[in-house]
Write an enzyme that holds these catalytic residues in place. Structure first.
Site, PDB file in Angstrom:
ATOM      1  CE1 TYR A 110     -10.501  -3.097  -4.661  1.00 41.04           C
ATOM      2  CE2 TYR A 110      -8.738  -1.537  -5.138  1.00 41.04           C
ATOM      3  CZ  TYR A 110      -9.339  -2.759  -5.344  1.00 41.04           C
ATOM      4  OH  TYR A 110      -8.784  -3.646  -6.234  1.00 41.04           O
ATOM      5  CD  GLU A 131       0.239  -2.521 -13.090  1.00 41.96           C
ATOM      6  OE1 GLU A 131      -0.334  -1.443 -13.247  1.00 41.96           O
ATOM      7  OE2 GLU A 131       0.901  -3.084 -13.987  1.00 41.96           O
TER       8      GLU A 131
END
Length: 306
Positions: free
Chosen positions: A103, A159
């Site tokens: 990321y 999640e």
């Protein structure tokens, strides 16, 4: 020391289901260095300014959320005595570290390698109401009801719901032939999260006693889905790239999949996405190579609820 306590000093298999998921994760490890993010710089000029701002926002959230997951993993590990569960979470933390590094690479690429510009943007955006709403909602729920079972419901929602619209928005880039490396990373990360959500559901089903009432679970899922859909709508540009309605339907479909996985009735009864939805292939039970563009085979079969 009492003889019955001596098992603390050696490993003894206790959770074959979790051990299998740990083994699956290990067999599919990958690194942030497996692809070259610099190859995606060429696509930056293909985005409008609104689209660029949108994807900068998405990756700012994902980077921050990944740290949130790692913090929660440490606290969840302490709730169990079984070493198989401890070992699984150590493996998941290792994978989350790779996600965080990826990321960071993608985020910097979206700022054309300008670190100071990235820092300025993140300092402002991390306090955006859409991001803070997710964080504050989670903190409030943990504070109000710290039961083990509800913590697991919240982990499943982190999640399995709070990443869904971001993964889908990134996947739409592939439909348009853009950011090939970013999409490859997104494939791998979203498939890792399939294992993680499967593990959370498995632990909740088999190792967490005293489940919350169905009405309470439905309430939490309903609130999480509402927050996730609002998160997307607040920043999705009017663009040819992203179908906001299709993604919000996918969020609801994902919620129903997760509810079924923990043996709770569906809440939304949303049909599966159309065949042209960029993440539709992830709901199928496939034996094909998960690393479609990678030389290492992704072993095993995972049905993704994301």
């Amino acid at each position: 020391m009492d003889q019955k306590d001596c098992s603390h000093f050696f490993y003894r298999p206790e959770c074959p289901d979790i051990n299998n998921l740990r083994a699956l994760s290990i067999s599919n490890r990958w690194l942030e260095s497996d692809f070259i993010i610099e190859d995606d710089y060429q696509y930056l000029d293909c985005l409008t300014e609104d689209e660029l701002i949108f994807y900068r926002f998405i990756f700012t959230f994902l980077s921050a959320a990944d740290d949130l997951v790692n913090v929660n993993l440490g606290s969840l590990t302490q709730l169990f005595s079984q070493k198989d569960i401890h070992h699984y979470y150590i493996e998941q933390e290792c994978i989350e570290v790779v996600h965080a590094r990826v990321y960071s690479q993608i985020q910097l690429m979206l700022f054309r390698g300008d670190e100071s510009l990235r820092v300025q943007y993140v300092n402002v955006t991390i306090n955006n109401p859409s991001i803070q709403q997710k964080v504050q909602w989670l903190e409030e729920k943990v504070r109000d009801n710290p039961s083990v079972a509800e913590k697991y419901i919240l982990m499943i929602l982190i999640e399995g719901i709070f990443f869904v619209s971001s993964f889908a928005a990134i996947a739409y880039l592939r439909n348009n032939g853009l950011f090939v490396v970013t999409c490859q990373f997104n494939d791998l990360i979203s498939r890792d999260e399939a294992i993680h959500t499967s593990a959370s559901c498995c632990i909740y089903n088999n190792y967490v006693p005293e489940k919350p009432a169905i009405t309470r679970i439905h309430q939490l899922f309903s609130e999480a889905v509402e927050i996730e859909c609002a998160f997307l709508k607040s920043h999705a540009p009017k663009t040819r790239l992203v179908n906001v309605d299709a993604i919000t339907q996918y969020v609801k479909f994902s919620a129903d999949r997760l509810l079924s996985a923990i043996n709770v009735p569906k809440l939304f009864n949303t049909p599966p996405p159309d065949s042209d939805f960029p993440l539709a292939f992830m709901i199928a039970d496939k034996n094909t190579n998960f690393f479609e563009r990678h030389s290492t085979s992704y072993a095993g079969t995972v049905i993704n609820d994301l």
